[in-house]
Design a protein around this motif. Structure first.
Motif, mmCIF file in Angstrom:
data_model
loop_
_atom_site.group_PDB
_atom_site.id
_atom_site.type_symbol
_atom_site.label_atom_id
_atom_site.label_comp_id
_atom_site.label_asym_id
_atom_site.label_seq_id
_atom_site.Cartn_x
_atom_site.Cartn_y
_atom_site.Cartn_z
ATOM 1 N N THR A 70 -20.591 -9.512 -32.166
ATOM 2 C CA THR A 70 -21.793 -10.054 -31.537
ATOM 3 C C THR A 70 -21.466 -10.456 -30.102
ATOM 4 O O THR A 70 -20.293 -10.511 -29.714
ATOM 5 N N PRO A 71 -22.470 -10.756 -29.293
ATOM 6 C CA PRO A 71 -22.165 -11.196 -27.921
ATOM 7 C C PRO A 71 -21.321 -12.456 -27.851
ATOM 8 O O PRO A 71 -20.648 -12.695 -26.843
ATOM 9 N N LEU A 72 -21.315 -13.263 -28.948
ATOM 10 C CA LEU A 72 -20.528 -14.497 -28.961
ATOM 11 C C LEU A 72 -19.241 -14.372 -29.756
ATOM 12 O O LEU A 72 -18.568 -15.378 -29.987
ATOM 13 N N GLY A 73 -18.892 -13.151 -30.190
ATOM 14 C CA GLY A 73 -17.640 -12.983 -30.902
ATOM 15 C C GLY A 73 -17.813 -12.325 -32.251
ATOM 16 O O GLY A 73 -18.902 -11.870 -32.627
ATOM 17 N N GLY A 115 1.323 1.873 -26.437
ATOM 18 C CA GLY A 115 2.518 1.350 -25.795
ATOM 19 C C GLY A 115 2.442 -0.154 -25.572
ATOM 20 O O GLY A 115 1.373 -0.782 -25.655
ATOM 21 N N ALA A 116 3.590 -0.741 -25.288
ATOM 22 C CA ALA A 116 3.653 -2.180 -25.037
ATOM 23 C C ALA A 116 2.885 -2.523 -23.770
ATOM 24 O O ALA A 116 3.016 -1.852 -22.737
ATOM 25 N N PHE A 117 2.053 -3.533 -23.883
ATOM 26 C CA PHE A 117 1.239 -4.057 -22.776
ATOM 27 C C PHE A 117 0.291 -2.997 -22.192
ATOM 28 O O PHE A 117 -0.183 -3.146 -21.072
ATOM 29 N N GLU A 118 0.036 -1.961 -22.951
ATOM 30 C CA GLU A 118 -0.920 -0.950 -22.503
ATOM 31 C C GLU A 118 -2.339 -1.507 -22.480
ATOM 32 O O GLU A 118 -3.193 -1.042 -21.733
ATOM 33 N N GLU A 119 -2.609 -2.527 -23.286
ATOM 34 C CA GLU A 119 -3.952 -3.117 -23.314
ATOM 35 C C GLU A 119 -4.331 -3.753 -21.982
ATOM 36 O O GLU A 119 -5.522 -3.963 -21.705
ATOM 37 N N ASP A 120 -3.350 -4.057 -21.154
ATOM 38 C CA ASP A 120 -3.656 -4.636 -19.846
ATOM 39 C C ASP A 120 -4.429 -3.669 -18.951
ATOM 40 O O ASP A 120 -5.104 -4.105 -18.008
ATOM 41 N N THR A 121 -4.328 -2.377 -19.225
ATOM 42 C CA THR A 121 -4.963 -1.370 -18.380
ATOM 43 C C THR A 121 -6.313 -0.907 -18.917
ATOM 44 O O THR A 121 -6.947 -0.056 -18.301
ATOM 45 N N TRP A 122 -6.750 -1.425 -20.050
ATOM 46 C CA TRP A 122 -8.012 -0.974 -20.640
ATOM 47 C C TRP A 122 -9.170 -1.707 -19.966
ATOM 48 O O TRP A 122 -9.323 -2.924 -20.115
ATOM 49 N N GLU A 123 -9.965 -0.945 -19.266
ATOM 50 C CA GLU A 123 -11.130 -1.533 -18.602
ATOM 51 C C GLU A 123 -12.375 -1.455 -19.469
ATOM 52 O O GLU A 123 -13.098 -2.434 -19.625
ATOM 53 N N GLU A 124 -12.627 -0.287 -20.044
ATOM 54 C CA GLU A 124 -13.769 -0.103 -20.944
ATOM 55 C C GLU A 124 -13.277 0.611 -22.186
ATOM 56 O O GLU A 124 -12.672 1.696 -22.088
ATOM 57 N N VAL A 135 -18.964 -0.065 -31.022
ATOM 58 C CA VAL A 135 -18.914 -1.260 -30.168
ATOM 59 C C VAL A 135 -18.281 -0.890 -28.833
ATOM 60 O O VAL A 135 -17.213 -0.259 -28.794
ATOM 61 N N GLU A 136 -18.930 -1.274 -27.741
ATOM 62 C CA GLU A 136 -18.391 -1.068 -26.406
ATOM 63 C C GLU A 136 -18.038 -2.433 -25.816
ATOM 64 O O GLU A 136 -18.845 -3.366 -25.860
ATOM 65 N N MET A 137 -16.835 -2.514 -25.261
ATOM 66 C CA MET A 137 -16.352 -3.759 -24.675
ATOM 67 C C MET A 137 -15.740 -3.484 -23.308
ATOM 68 O O MET A 137 -15.225 -2.395 -23.058
ATOM 69 N N LYS A 138 -15.804 -4.484 -22.476
ATOM 70 C CA LYS A 138 -15.287 -4.367 -21.113
ATOM 71 C C LYS A 138 -14.180 -5.402 -20.905
ATOM 72 O O LYS A 138 -14.374 -6.594 -21.144
ATOM 73 N N LYS A 160 -21.849 -3.689 -25.930
ATOM 74 C CA LYS A 160 -22.723 -3.158 -26.982
ATOM 75 C C LYS A 160 -22.225 -3.667 -28.314
ATOM 76 O O LYS A 160 -21.055 -3.493 -28.659
ATOM 77 N N THR A 161 -23.094 -4.323 -29.066
ATOM 78 C CA THR A 161 -22.712 -4.893 -30.345
ATOM 79 C C THR A 161 -22.667 -3.813 -31.424
ATOM 80 O O THR A 161 -23.188 -2.713 -31.260
ATOM 81 N N GLY A 162 -22.050 -4.153 -32.538
ATOM 82 C CA GLY A 162 -21.949 -3.212 -33.651
ATOM 83 C C GLY A 162 -20.959 -3.710 -34.669
ATOM 84 O O GLY A 162 -20.674 -4.918 -34.758
ATOM 85 N N THR A 163 -20.405 -2.782 -35.439
ATOM 86 C CA THR A 163 -19.484 -3.111 -36.523
ATOM 87 C C THR A 163 -18.178 -2.355 -36.323
ATOM 88 O O THR A 163 -18.176 -1.171 -35.967
ATOM 89 N N ILE A 164 -17.068 -3.034 -36.562
ATOM 90 C CA ILE A 164 -15.751 -2.407 -36.502
ATOM 91 C C ILE A 164 -15.026 -2.721 -37.792
ATOM 92 O O ILE A 164 -15.364 -3.679 -38.514
ATOM 93 N N GLN A 165 -14.009 -1.911 -38.098
ATOM 94 C CA GLN A 165 -13.219 -2.130 -39.301
ATOM 95 C C GLN A 165 -11.791 -1.678 -39.075
ATOM 96 O O GLN A 165 -11.494 -0.954 -38.111
ATOM 97 N N VAL A 166 -10.932 -2.096 -39.968
ATOM 98 C CA VAL A 166 -9.525 -1.730 -39.877
ATOM 99 C C VAL A 166 -9.403 -0.215 -40.040
ATOM 100 O O VAL A 166 -10.001 0.384 -40.932
ATOM 101 N N GLY A 167 -8.608 0.399 -39.168
ATOM 102 C CA GLY A 167 -8.440 1.848 -39.189
ATOM 103 C C GLY A 167 -9.273 2.581 -38.164
ATOM 104 O O GLY A 167 -9.080 3.797 -37.972
ATOM 105 N N ASP A 168 -10.218 1.886 -37.501
ATOM 106 C CA ASP A 168 -11.039 2.545 -36.480
ATOM 107 C C ASP A 168 -10.177 2.928 -35.282
ATOM 108 O O ASP A 168 -9.322 2.148 -34.847
#
Length: 549
Positions: free
Chosen positions: A292-295, A459-468, A474-477, A534-542
């Motif tokens: 959701t927009p709040l988590g 890779g390690a610390f690769e999440e630092d480069t994810w912008e979108e 679910v879409e996150m920025k 964009k809100t939605g549903t996520i699950q383990v393995g996505d």
């Protein structure tokens, strides 16, 4: 009439492979239009009777009037007049202004012009079919008042009304037989006074002719048959439709270009999902969660929607009370269940009574509301922590959340949170945790860092480069990295605050760039905050996708 046709005889066979229903017939069959013999003979036998032959440089197929510019429906429906039209395509026919098209009949030129214009517009198929057909229909059925000059095939006075022709005849002054002229001399007689017009006799009003009128200018040269003048709003409607179609087409075209430029690149897989209902208490691992927009949300459990406070409303976290990480939280039958070592299980309703007061709370210098959960749970928490009186409050969806931008300027004005530090979602990779543990004597767990989403296969610390990123639907920025504090030094199994590791090791190699010290100060970076687009549903393995240009 036939002067513009070639002298050689040309045969065109028009057939329609699809069955259709002929007028006045109950049988269905294939139309065989026969052969059109074109030459000097003048008129030839047409499928619907006698009439002037029409040469073509494209494929001739049967077209009803309302499908004149369509690209399908080769056979017309049953109608009073099975009008045969010629469909031109720009790719298979010569240039519109060449002799092969320009010298032909008005129907041929009209169809060639419409086909060329229609195929050149960058519009979506549905918008082009609706808007372009309506605008062309309005354009070809309006005839402006003829202006000065004679058009192609127009006789003198054809563009004048009967009253105008009578006034012109009365205004002419004949010359005397001996008057001076181009071939003779003599004095020119004085001009006779202009006679006063005779009174108009009374008669029934003459019915206005509705047929084709004379044409002048480019329209006459194109052979576009125009009818009597229509109200001016039709022209305005045509212009509005064309403008709307152009805007819609430009929007679709630009959107399509944006989608084509952006592609998805897989960067990882969701390994674990965590929801932390009570801030600083133990998290709940779930297999599936709504974003959701709040988590994150799993059933009645929503991420950091409950908060421990002092009696004056200031927040209390594991920074001040490390033993809070030992409190387990779950949900049963619409009740929040709290468990802790050497304490009885406590149940409190998720939906609190309206009689419970709403308190003003204070988080990181910002005010936010929360409904008090009652004296029983307040006594339970105070007893377990063995401290000053504490209370528990619940954030309700009708309350006003905090603006993330008021905490860190890099967030957008639309990003909001309830009781989290600054962002609704925190993502960390498994490779980053493993890289940290290779530098520590005593390994730490993922619970030390309390992420919402743990990602593997990257890779390690690769999440630092994810912008979108895209996970499920679910879409996150990405906004900022997570600046770590002494909360990471609390042992999640014992509730003991170490104050050194892993924070000291992180500071040895995970400090920010000097240009970003005004954001992170001297805190090391570990994990990244994300806002929800964009809100939605996520699950383990996505799979986790990164959007790249």
């Amino acid at each position: 009439m036939m002067s513009h046709f070639p002298r050689s005889r040309v045969s065109h066979k028009m057939t329609s492979p699809r069955p259709c229903r002929q007028e006045g017939s109950s049988q269905r069959g294939s139309h065989e239009f026969g052969t059109l013999q074109l030459g000097r003979a003048g008129a030839s036998r047409q499928p619907n009777g006698w009439g002037p032959p029409t040469p073509t440089s494209g494929a001739a197929i049967c077209r009803p009037p309302h499908r004149l510019f369509a690209s399908s429906h080769p056979c017309p429906p049953s109608s009073p007049s099975h009008t045969k039209r010629l469909n031109f395509t720009c790719s298979g026919s010569p240039s519109f202004f060449s002799d092969a098209v320009f010298n032909k009949s008005p129907d041929v030129r009209r169809n060639a012009l419409a086909a060329c214009v229609s195929s050149s517009w960058p519009l979506a198929a549905s918008a082009r079919t609706l808007v372009f057909h309506a605008a062309i229909a309005l354009f070809f059925h309006r005839s402006p008042r003829p202006r000065g000059g004679l058009g192609l095939g127009q006789r003198a006075g054809a563009g004048r009304t009967p009253a105008a022709r009578r006034r012109a005849a009365r205004s002419e002054v004949p010359q005397a037989p001996g008057a001076a002229g181009p071939e003779g001399g003599g004095r020119r007689p004085a001009a006779r006074p202009r006679p006063r017009p005779l009174p108009r006799p009374l008669r029934a009003p003459r019915r206005r002719r509705r047929g084709p009128v004379a044409m002048s200018g480019a329209r006459g040269a194109l052979g576009l048959s125009l009818r009597a003048a229509r109200p001016g709003w039709l022209w305005g409607a045509a212009a509005a439709l064309l403008a709307l179609g152009a805007l819609l087409g430009a929007w679709r075209w630009a959107g399509g270009r944006g989608r084509r430029r952006r592609r998805l690149q897989r960067v990882g897989t969701v390994l674990s999902l965590f929801v932390y209902p009570v801030k600083s208490c133990r998290g709940v691992a779930v297999r599936r969660a709504q974003v959701t927009p709040l988590g994150l949300r799993s059933g009645e459990l929503r991420d950091r929607f409950w908060l421990v406070t002092k009696e004056d409303g200031h927040m209390v976290t594991a920074r001040q009370e490390p033993r809070l990480v030992l409190v387990s939280v779950s949900c049963e039958n619409g009740h929040l269940v709290l468990e802790a070592p050497e304490m009885k299980k406590l149940c409190l309703p998720v939906k609190l009574p309206r009689k419970n007061p709403v308190q003003n709370c204070r988080l990181f210098g910002l005010d936010i509301q929360g409904r008090d959960c009652g004296d029983e749970v307040a006594q339970w928490i105070t007893t377990f922590l063995n401290s000053e009186p504490y209370r528990l409050v619940h954030f309700e969806p009708s309350m006003v959340p905090r603006k993330s931008k008021d905490i860190i300027k890099l967030f957008r004005t639309t990003d909001e949170v309830a009781y989290p530090d600054c962002s609704p979602v925190l993502i960390l990779s498994e490779a980053s945790l493993e890289d940290l543990n290779t530098r520590l004597e005593k390994k730490v767990k993922i619970q030390n860092f309390r992420p919402n989403i743990l990602v593997t296969d990257c890779g390690a610390f690769e999440e630092d480069t994810w912008e979108e990123i895209l996970i499920g639907d679910v879409e996150m920025k990405g906004t900022v990295c997570c600046a770590r504090c002494i909360l990471t030094t609390v042992n999640p199994d014992t509730g003991v605050l170490d104050r050194k590791e892993p924070l000291e090791t992180l500071k040895s190699y995970r400090l920010c760039d000097p240009s970003e010290q005004h954001i992170y100060k001297s805190s090391p970076l570990f994990g990244r905050y994300f806002a929800v687009d964009k809100t939605g549903t996520i699950q383990v393995g996505d799979p986790v996708y990164k959007m790249v240009e």
